[in-house]
Design a protein around this motif. Structure first.
Motif, PDB file in Angstrom:
ATOM      1  N   PHE A 188      54.442   1.993 -13.488  1.00  0.00           N
ATOM      2  CA  PHE A 188      54.730   3.293 -14.092  1.00  0.00           C
ATOM      3  C   PHE A 188      56.213   3.618 -13.927  1.00  0.00           C
ATOM      4  N   SER A 189      56.817   4.106 -15.004  1.00  0.00           N
ATOM      5  CA  SER A 189      58.207   4.557 -14.964  1.00  0.00           C
ATOM      6  C   SER A 189      58.325   5.868 -15.722  1.00  0.00           C
ATOM      7  N   ALA A 190      59.260   6.693 -15.269  1.00  0.00           N
ATOM      8  CA  ALA A 190      59.569   7.951 -15.958  1.00  0.00           C
ATOM      9  C   ALA A 190      61.066   8.186 -15.849  1.00  0.00           C
ATOM     10  N   THR A 191      61.701   8.555 -16.947  1.00  0.00           N
ATOM     11  CA  THR A 191      63.150   8.744 -16.922  1.00  0.00           C
ATOM     12  C   THR A 191      63.592   9.821 -17.903  1.00  0.00           C
ATOM     13  N   THR A 192      64.671  10.508 -17.548  1.00  0.00           N
ATOM     14  CA  THR A 192      65.295  11.455 -18.479  1.00  0.00           C
ATOM     15  C   THR A 192      66.550  10.855 -19.101  1.00  0.00           C
ATOM     16  N   THR A 193      66.822   9.585 -18.798  1.00  0.00           N
ATOM     17  CA  THR A 193      68.027   8.951 -19.332  1.00  0.00           C
ATOM     18  C   THR A 193      67.805   8.302 -20.693  1.00  0.00           C
ATOM     19  N   ALA A 194      66.550   8.086 -21.060  1.00  0.00           N
ATOM     20  CA  ALA A 194      66.262   7.291 -22.259  1.00  0.00           C
ATOM     21  C   ALA A 194      65.976   8.130 -23.496  1.00  0.00           C
ATOM     22  N   GLU A 221      63.316  15.916 -22.193  1.00  0.00           N
ATOM     23  CA  GLU A 221      62.363  14.905 -22.644  1.00  0.00           C
ATOM     24  C   GLU A 221      62.287  13.835 -21.553  1.00  0.00           C
ATOM     25  N   ILE A 222      61.077  13.579 -21.073  1.00  0.00           N
ATOM     26  CA  ILE A 222      60.831  12.529 -20.088  1.00  0.00           C
ATOM     27  C   ILE A 222      60.183  11.366 -20.816  1.00  0.00           C
ATOM     28  N   VAL A 223      60.803  10.201 -20.779  1.00  0.00           N
ATOM     29  CA  VAL A 223      60.248   9.000 -21.409  1.00  0.00           C
ATOM     30  C   VAL A 223      59.417   8.262 -20.363  1.00  0.00           C
ATOM     31  N   LEU A 224      58.159   7.939 -20.711  1.00  0.00           N
ATOM     32  CA  LEU A 224      57.215   7.359 -19.764  1.00  0.00           C
ATOM     33  C   LEU A 224      56.777   5.959 -20.180  1.00  0.00           C
TER      34      LEU A 224
END
Length: 206
Positions: A55-61, A162-165
């Motif tokens: 699992f990954s979550a990022t606000t950079t993408a 926006e959080i990309v998961l």
């Protein structure tokens, strides 16, 4: 919260800050992104993770004009106990966040939180995470920290995010009937209906 597009879910009203008030999602498909906004608080979302699936979550993408504030991400288990957090995505002085390649050992509900810098999750007044400033990668929760009960300090951060998961779903796949199962269920109901409609043959007494 409802899906805005394929795999993109919108906050749809202010998400709560606790496990009890966390936002849940309608549907059952993968969650590719979550969109919302904060104003000096935290947003908590219930997501489904599968054991052994990274699992990954990022606000950079994000590919849109979101995340123009200093974001922080946290992940909690089903009981609200802290797992990992990230403030600056490994860059001192950075403003974005990434929880990277966390592999759960248990399938089930987890809770993803987004907030602004300096807004800290606590359990009974004790910090659940150590200071995240300047620390890259996943930062583990304090050993022995209890479940999330609230947030301390203040943050002046606000804005749309926006959080990309990767590796998250709205619910377990097993919660949604397979098409074949639906067909079998329909056939069974149809057969039951025919049996109920069939009248017994008239008997002639001798």
């Amino acid at each position: 919260a409802a899906a805005q597009g394929a795999g993109v879910f919108v906050e749809g009203g202010d998400a709560g800050e606790t496990i009890v008030t966390a936002k849940t999602f309608l549907g059952s498909g993968p969650i590719d992104a979550i969109q919302g906004s904060i104003d000096g608080d935290a947003d908590l979302f219930a997501i489904y993770l599968t054991a052994g699936t990274a699992f990954s979550a990022t606000t950079t993408a994000s590919g849109i004009d979101y995340n123009f504030f200093d974001t922080v991400l946290y992940l909690f288990d089903a009981a609200g106990k802290g797992l990992i957090g990230n403030d600056d995505d490994g860059n001192v002085g950075g403003s974005q966040s990434t929880l990277s390649n966390y592999i759960p050992t248990v399938s089930g509900l987890y809770y993803l939180a987004i907030t602004g810098a300096s807004y800290t999750p606590v359990s009974g007044g004790s910090a659940i995470f150590p200071s995240l400033l300047g620390q890259g990668g996943n930062v583990a929760a304090n050993p022995g920290a209890g479940a999330l009960t609230g947030w301390s300090s203040l943050t002046s951060e606000f804005g749309d995010y926006e959080i990309v998961l990767v590796g998250a779903s709205a619910s377990a796949a097993s919660d949604v009937p397979e098409p074949a199962s639906l067909l079998l269920a329909g056939a069974a109901l149809g057969a039951a209906g025919l049996i109920r409609r069939r009248k017994p043959a008239t008997q002639v007494q001798a």
